[in-house]
Design a protein around this motif. Structure first.
Motif, PDB file in Angstrom:
ATOM      1  N   ALA A 140       0.819  -1.212   0.000  1.00 35.52           N
ATOM      2  CA  ALA A 140       0.000   0.000   0.000  1.00 35.52           C
ATOM      3  C   ALA A 140       0.856   1.266   0.000  1.00 35.52           C
ATOM      4  O   ALA A 140       0.402   2.329  -0.425  1.00 35.52           O
ATOM      5  CB  ALA A 140      -0.921  -0.003   1.214  1.00 35.52           C
TER       6      ALA A 140
ATOM      7  N   HIS B 158       5.749  -1.527  -6.982  1.00 35.28           N
ATOM      8  CA  HIS B 158       4.349  -1.730  -6.598  1.00 35.28           C
ATOM      9  C   HIS B 158       3.620  -2.631  -7.602  1.00 35.28           C
ATOM     10  O   HIS B 158       2.919  -3.561  -7.223  1.00 35.28           O
ATOM     11  CB  HIS B 158       3.622  -0.379  -6.491  1.00 35.28           C
ATOM     12  CG  HIS B 158       2.141  -0.535  -6.282  1.00 35.28           C
ATOM     13  ND1 HIS B 158       1.219  -0.421  -7.302  1.00 35.28           N
ATOM     14  CD2 HIS B 158       1.422  -0.866  -5.173  1.00 35.28           C
ATOM     15  CE1 HIS B 158       0.004  -0.646  -6.834  1.00 35.28           C
ATOM     16  NE2 HIS B 158       0.093  -0.909  -5.541  1.00 35.28           N
TER      17      HIS B 158
ATOM     18  N   ARG C  76       2.149  -6.202  -6.617  1.00 36.77           N
ATOM     19  CA  ARG C  76       0.678  -6.313  -6.715  1.00 36.77           C
ATOM     20  C   ARG C  76       0.282  -7.509  -7.579  1.00 36.77           C
ATOM     21  O   ARG C  76      -0.647  -8.244  -7.245  1.00 36.77           O
ATOM     22  CB  ARG C  76       0.102  -5.008  -7.264  1.00 36.77           C
ATOM     23  CG  ARG C  76      -1.407  -4.937  -7.121  1.00 36.77           C
ATOM     24  CD  ARG C  76      -1.936  -3.574  -7.504  1.00 36.77           C
ATOM     25  NE  ARG C  76      -3.346  -3.657  -7.797  1.00 36.77           N
ATOM     26  CZ  ARG C  76      -4.338  -3.314  -6.952  1.00 36.77           C
ATOM     27  NH1 ARG C  76      -4.070  -2.825  -5.773  1.00 36.77           N
ATOM     28  NH2 ARG C  76      -5.592  -3.448  -7.301  1.00 36.77           N
TER      29      ARG C  76
ATOM     30  N   GLY D 253      -5.424  -4.230   6.118  1.00 40.33           N
ATOM     31  CA  GLY D 253      -6.359  -3.759   5.098  1.00 40.33           C
ATOM     32  C   GLY D 253      -7.708  -4.434   5.232  1.00 40.33           C
ATOM     33  O   GLY D 253      -8.746  -3.824   4.980  1.00 40.33           O
ATOM     34  N   GLY D 254      -7.686  -5.703   5.638  1.00 37.95           N
ATOM     35  CA  GLY D 254      -8.908  -6.494   5.551  1.00 37.95           C
ATOM     36  C   GLY D 254      -9.762  -6.506   6.787  1.00 37.95           C
ATOM     37  O   GLY D 254     -10.964  -6.742   6.699  1.00 37.95           O
TER      38      GLY D 254
ATOM     39  N   SER E 290     -11.497  -2.266   8.242  1.00 38.68           N
ATOM     40  CA  SER E 290     -12.413  -1.620   7.295  1.00 38.68           C
ATOM     41  C   SER E 290     -13.686  -2.456   7.121  1.00 38.68           C
ATOM     42  O   SER E 290     -14.798  -1.929   7.129  1.00 38.68           O
ATOM     43  CB  SER E 290     -11.721  -1.421   5.948  1.00 38.68           C
ATOM     44  OG  SER E 290     -11.134  -2.640   5.553  1.00 38.68           O
TER      45      SER E 290
ATOM     46  N   PHE F  34      -7.485   8.990   2.095  1.00 37.66           N
ATOM     47  CA  PHE F  34      -6.141   8.456   1.911  1.00 37.66           C
ATOM     48  C   PHE F  34      -5.275   9.625   1.485  1.00 37.66           C
ATOM     49  O   PHE F  34      -5.812  10.675   1.091  1.00 37.66           O
ATOM     50  CB  PHE F  34      -6.114   7.289   0.910  1.00 37.66           C
ATOM     51  CG  PHE F  34      -6.310   5.962   1.583  1.00 37.66           C
ATOM     52  CD1 PHE F  34      -5.276   5.394   2.308  1.00 37.66           C
ATOM     53  CD2 PHE F  34      -7.516   5.298   1.527  1.00 37.66           C
ATOM     54  CE1 PHE F  34      -5.450   4.189   2.970  1.00 37.66           C
ATOM     55  CE2 PHE F  34      -7.705   4.083   2.187  1.00 37.66           C
ATOM     56  CZ  PHE F  34      -6.666   3.530   2.909  1.00 37.66           C
TER      57      PHE F  34
ATOM     58  N   ARG G 126      -1.391  11.265  -0.226  1.00 36.90           N
ATOM     59  CA  ARG G 126      -0.271  11.099  -1.151  1.00 36.90           C
ATOM     60  C   ARG G 126       0.720  12.232  -0.901  1.00 36.90           C
ATOM     61  O   ARG G 126       0.384  13.228  -0.257  1.00 36.90           O
ATOM     62  CB  ARG G 126      -0.749  11.178  -2.615  1.00 36.90           C
ATOM     63  CG  ARG G 126      -1.810  10.160  -3.034  1.00 36.90           C
ATOM     64  CD  ARG G 126      -1.242   8.752  -3.076  1.00 36.90           C
ATOM     65  NE  ARG G 126      -2.161   7.785  -3.684  1.00 36.90           N
ATOM     66  CZ  ARG G 126      -2.850   6.881  -3.000  1.00 36.90           C
ATOM     67  NH1 ARG G 126      -2.759   6.808  -1.691  1.00 36.90           N
ATOM     68  NH2 ARG G 126      -3.617   6.008  -3.630  1.00 36.90           N
TER      69      ARG G 126
ATOM     70  N   ALA H  94     -15.160   4.429  -2.061  1.00 36.48           N
ATOM     71  CA  ALA H  94     -14.854   3.834  -0.752  1.00 36.48           C
ATOM     72  C   ALA H  94     -13.735   2.805  -0.837  1.00 36.48           C
ATOM     73  O   ALA H  94     -13.052   2.541   0.160  1.00 36.48           O
ATOM     74  CB  ALA H  94     -16.111   3.188  -0.168  1.00 36.48           C
TER      75      ALA H  94
ATOM     76  N   GLY I   9     -11.238   3.116  -3.048  1.00 40.83           N
ATOM     77  CA  GLY I   9     -10.156   3.772  -3.780  1.00 40.83           C
ATOM     78  C   GLY I   9     -10.397   3.713  -5.275  1.00 40.83           C
ATOM     79  O   GLY I   9     -11.525   3.461  -5.740  1.00 40.83           O
TER      80      GLY I   9
ATOM     81  N   HIS J 285      -3.794   1.724  -6.932  1.00 38.17           N
ATOM     82  CA  HIS J 285      -3.835   1.185  -5.564  1.00 38.17           C
ATOM     83  C   HIS J 285      -5.241   0.748  -5.163  1.00 38.17           C
ATOM     84  O   HIS J 285      -5.497   0.521  -3.971  1.00 38.17           O
ATOM     85  CB  HIS J 285      -3.311   2.219  -4.555  1.00 38.17           C
ATOM     86  CG  HIS J 285      -1.829   2.401  -4.603  1.00 38.17           C
ATOM     87  ND1 HIS J 285      -0.949   1.615  -3.888  1.00 38.17           N
ATOM     88  CD2 HIS J 285      -1.072   3.271  -5.300  1.00 38.17           C
ATOM     89  CE1 HIS J 285       0.292   2.011  -4.141  1.00 38.17           C
ATOM     90  NE2 HIS J 285       0.250   3.018  -4.992  1.00 38.17           N
TER      91      HIS J 285
ATOM     92  N   CYS K  60      -8.402  -1.048  -3.971  1.00 36.59           N
ATOM     93  CA  CYS K  60      -8.373  -2.070  -2.918  1.00 36.59           C
ATOM     94  C   CYS K  60      -8.149  -3.488  -3.465  1.00 36.59           C
ATOM     95  O   CYS K  60      -8.939  -3.994  -4.262  1.00 36.59           O
ATOM     96  CB  CYS K  60      -9.676  -2.030  -2.138  1.00 36.59           C
ATOM     97  SG  CYS K  60      -9.731  -3.298  -0.865  1.00 36.59           S
TER      98      CYS K  60
HETATM   99  C1  HEM Z   1      -6.311  -0.720  -0.546  1.00 37.48           C
HETATM  100  C2  HEM Z   1     -10.704   0.254   1.332  1.00 37.48           C
HETATM  101  C3  HEM Z   1     -11.265  -4.474   2.372  1.00 37.48           C
HETATM  102  C4  HEM Z   1      -6.562  -5.171   1.425  1.00 37.48           C
HETATM  103  C5  HEM Z   1      -7.484  -0.073  -0.208  1.00 37.48           C
HETATM  104  C6  HEM Z   1      -7.816   1.294  -0.564  1.00 37.48           C
HETATM  105  C7  HEM Z   1      -9.037   1.567  -0.019  1.00 37.48           C
HETATM  106  C8  HEM Z   1      -9.496   0.374   0.660  1.00 37.48           C
HETATM  107  C9  HEM Z   1      -9.799   2.887  -0.095  1.00 37.48           C
HETATM  108  C10 HEM Z   1      -6.939   2.242  -1.413  1.00 37.48           C
HETATM  109  C11 HEM Z   1      -5.798   2.840  -0.604  1.00 37.48           C
HETATM  110  C12 HEM Z   1      -4.986   3.862  -1.385  1.00 37.48           C
HETATM  111  O1  HEM Z   1      -5.332   4.214  -2.519  1.00 37.48           O
HETATM  112  O2  HEM Z   1      -3.958   4.319  -0.851  1.00 37.48           O
HETATM  113  C13 HEM Z   1     -11.219  -0.947   1.788  1.00 37.48           C
HETATM  114  C14 HEM Z   1     -12.564  -1.117   2.315  1.00 37.48           C
HETATM  115  C15 HEM Z   1     -12.728  -2.454   2.584  1.00 37.48           C
HETATM  116  C16 HEM Z   1     -11.480  -3.115   2.255  1.00 37.48           C
HETATM  117  C17 HEM Z   1     -13.579  -0.009   2.488  1.00 37.48           C
HETATM  118  C18 HEM Z   1     -13.901  -3.229   3.134  1.00 37.48           C
HETATM  119  C19 HEM Z   1     -15.108  -2.800   3.280  1.00 37.48           C
HETATM  120  C20 HEM Z   1     -10.051  -5.092   2.176  1.00 37.48           C
HETATM  121  C21 HEM Z   1      -9.777  -6.506   2.376  1.00 37.48           C
HETATM  122  C22 HEM Z   1      -8.435  -6.695   2.135  1.00 37.48           C
HETATM  123  C23 HEM Z   1      -7.881  -5.399   1.753  1.00 37.48           C
HETATM  124  C24 HEM Z   1     -10.828  -7.537   2.792  1.00 37.48           C
HETATM  125  C25 HEM Z   1      -7.592  -7.932   2.190  1.00 37.48           C
HETATM  126  C26 HEM Z   1      -7.939  -9.078   2.551  1.00 37.48           C
HETATM  127  C27 HEM Z   1      -6.095  -4.013   0.824  1.00 37.48           C
HETATM  128  C28 HEM Z   1      -4.724  -3.849   0.355  1.00 37.48           C
HETATM  129  C29 HEM Z   1      -4.648  -2.573  -0.231  1.00 37.48           C
HETATM  130  C30 HEM Z   1      -5.979  -1.978  -0.089  1.00 37.48           C
HETATM  131  C31 HEM Z   1      -3.589  -4.872   0.486  1.00 37.48           C
HETATM  132  C32 HEM Z   1      -3.424  -1.929  -0.896  1.00 37.48           C
HETATM  133  C33 HEM Z   1      -3.526  -2.090  -2.398  1.00 37.48           C
HETATM  134  C34 HEM Z   1      -2.413  -1.395  -3.156  1.00 37.48           C
HETATM  135  O3  HEM Z   1      -1.808  -0.460  -2.642  1.00 37.48           O
HETATM  136  O4  HEM Z   1      -2.154  -1.802  -4.305  1.00 37.48           O
HETATM  137  N1  HEM Z   1      -8.528  -0.621   0.513  1.00 37.48           N
HETATM  138  N2  HEM Z   1     -10.604  -2.170   1.793  1.00 37.48           N
HETATM  139  N3  HEM Z   1      -8.887  -4.460   1.787  1.00 37.48           N
HETATM  140  N4  HEM Z   1      -6.824  -2.869   0.545  1.00 37.48           N
HETATM  141 FE1  HEM Z   1      -8.746  -2.561   1.056  1.00 37.48          FE
END
Ligand code: HEM
Length: 413
Positions: A103, A110, A114, A254-255, A258, A304, A306, A356, A358, A362, A364
């Motif tokens: 992230a 990245h 990814r 992340g998981g 949220s 978020f 930057r 919500a 993203g 990046h 989600c």
């Molecule tokens: C990235 C929200 C569920 C793993 C993000 C981002 C958002 C987000 C807004 C973008 C961050 C950015 O642009 O800097 C959410 C919400 C969730 C959720 C609202 C549930 C309601 C999950 C789950 C997982 C997860 C279930 C993993 C099992 C990640 C990871 C990233 C990410 C690893 C980084 C991706 C990257 O930078 O390429 N999430 N997330 N998220 N999320 Fe989620």
């Protein structure tokens, strides 16, 4: 730095509930006020606002309009994630995991990492996780139905996301209560009384737990996600054990929280909007659209952030290289330029281009899984529940990053 000109509007007092004086760096501002009036004014009059430095605290930009927030998410070349992506962390000097955890990393590393981590979310891996999610969600909801007063946070939301990530990582059931306890402590600095040292200690416990798991899986690789990442090469090199542990932890980070607060938010929204619950329960609106509306309505990650790598223009503002830029999902998701009557909770809203999860490179990684967990809970509610009674006003999480409630006392009949 060129200010967009309205810094004088901005003060440190929180008395003005119209929102003119909210300090976006201060969690208290979000807990004491409903900031929607503030976002409305900002989107209309000063959509990319400069928040001047306060003492030794650096200044930062806040972006409010849906179009600008979305464009910024796409512009990963000029808006870097590598120093950190949460305002509080950036104001304290940046993220120590920068450049090592997915992230908080930029291209080209990245993109490569990814690709590797996306394999963890392939249909083959997710097939068996999906079935377990549905079963677990149904069992949790069923246990609460007709049982009198319960706390949906403790009885439903606490168990689903962490167990889902643990399924994905194939961690033994016996380790999970300990992981849940560490994870709660690791996030406790987000309450007004939280002890940051205890939180740090818990984070270190999780990292050292994962370092052990990674070592073990490298010795005896399986078909699981950790073995998959441990075996991969990024920029031609195998990843270090520390970096692997960090990226396993990032899936929990992340998981868990949220999805947990969104599940609580879903129950709260449905319990306080009887007519919308009726539409969902009777099939007039689909679970699919309700999940998207819950994500928009709750927007658990309010922002978020930057860091600009070059001078650039965002909307009307001239941003300088090195400036912190915060992207307010909570405002973008209530922008009337994109959403008709945005402060109406409408389970049938379609299309619903919320941010919500993203946007852009990046976006989600766990979006599929998060949506799956939410649909499993809503599906089960639709099948088993007639009435949702919220018994008390729930306490808010103390944070300028995470929106949500830490408890929700209700009765499901
Ligand atoms: C990235 C929200 C569920 C793993 C993000 C981002 C958002 C987000 C807004 C973008 C961050 C950015 O642009 O800097 C959410 C919400 C969730 C959720 C609202 C549930 C309601 C999950 C789950 C997982 C997860 C279930 C993993 C099992 C990640 C990871 C990233 C990410 C690893 C980084 C991706 C990257 O930078 O390429 N999430 N997330 N998220 N999320 Fe989620």
């Amino acid at each position: 730095m060129v200010s967009s000109g309205n810094a004088a509007l901005f003060g440190s007092s929180h008395d003005d509930t119209s929102g003119a004086a909210l300090d976006l760096a201060d969690p208290a501002a979000f807990v004491e006020h409903d900031p929607h009036a503030y976002w409305d004014r900002m989107r209309r009059g000063d959509p990319v606002r400069w928040h001047p430095p306060v003492g030794s605290r650096p200044g930062f930009w806040a972006v409010a309009r849906h179009r600008d927030v979305q464009d910024c998410y796409k512009d990963a070349a000029r808006l870097s994630s590598a120093r950190g992506t949460v305002l509080d962390v950036l104001l304290r000097g940046g993220d120590s995991a920068g450049g090592r955890m997915l992230a908080v990393m930029d291209r080209p590393r990245h993109r490569e990492l990814r690709q590797v981590m996306l394999r963890a979310f392939s249909p083959r891996v997710l097939g068996h996780v999906a079935e377990a999610v549905r079963r677990r969600a149904d069992a949790l909801v069923t246990a609460v139905v007709g049982a009198g007063e319960s706390d949906a946070a403790r009885d439903i939301a606490d168990h689903l996301p962490l167990n889902t990530v643990c399924d994905l990582l194939e961690l033994p059931a016996s380790d999970r209560p300990q992981l849940l306890e560490w994870n709660k402590r690791a996030l406790s600095s987000e309450s007004a009384e939280g002890d940051p040292f205890d939180a740090l200690e818990a984070r270190n416990e999780i990292l050292s737990y994962f370092a052990d798991v990674v070592r073990e899986r490298r010795r005896r690789p399986g078909e699981d996600v950790i073995s998959m990442i441990a075996d991969a090469r990024v920029e031609g090199e195998p990843m270090t054990e520390d970096d692997l542990a960090l990226n396993c932890y990032s899936l929990i980070l992340g998981g868990d929280e949220s999805t947990r607060v969104t599940t609580i938010g879903a129950l709260h929204a449905l319990g306080t909007h009887e007519e919308q619950w009726h539409r969902l329960r009777t099939g007039e609106a689909a679970v699919r659209t309700a999940v998207e509306e819950v994500l928009r309505w709750v927007t658990p990650a309010m922002h978020f952030a930057r860091t600009a790598t070059v001078d650039l223009r965002i909307g009307p503002a001239e941003v300088s290289a090195g400036d912190i830029v915060t992207l307010w999902n909570i405002s973008a998701n209530n922008d009337p330029a994109v959403f008709t009557r945005p402060r109406r909770f409408d389970v049938g809203r379609d299309p619903n281009p919320h941010l919500a999860l993203g946007h852009g490179p990046h976006f989600c990684l766990g979006a599929f899984l998060g949506r799956l967990e939410l649909s499993a809970v809503l599906d089960s509610l639709v099948r088993r529940v007639r009435r949702i009674d919220i018994l008390r006003e729930p306490p808010r999480v103390y944070s300028n990053f995470l929106f949500g409630h830490s408890a929700l006392h209700l009765r499901l009949d």
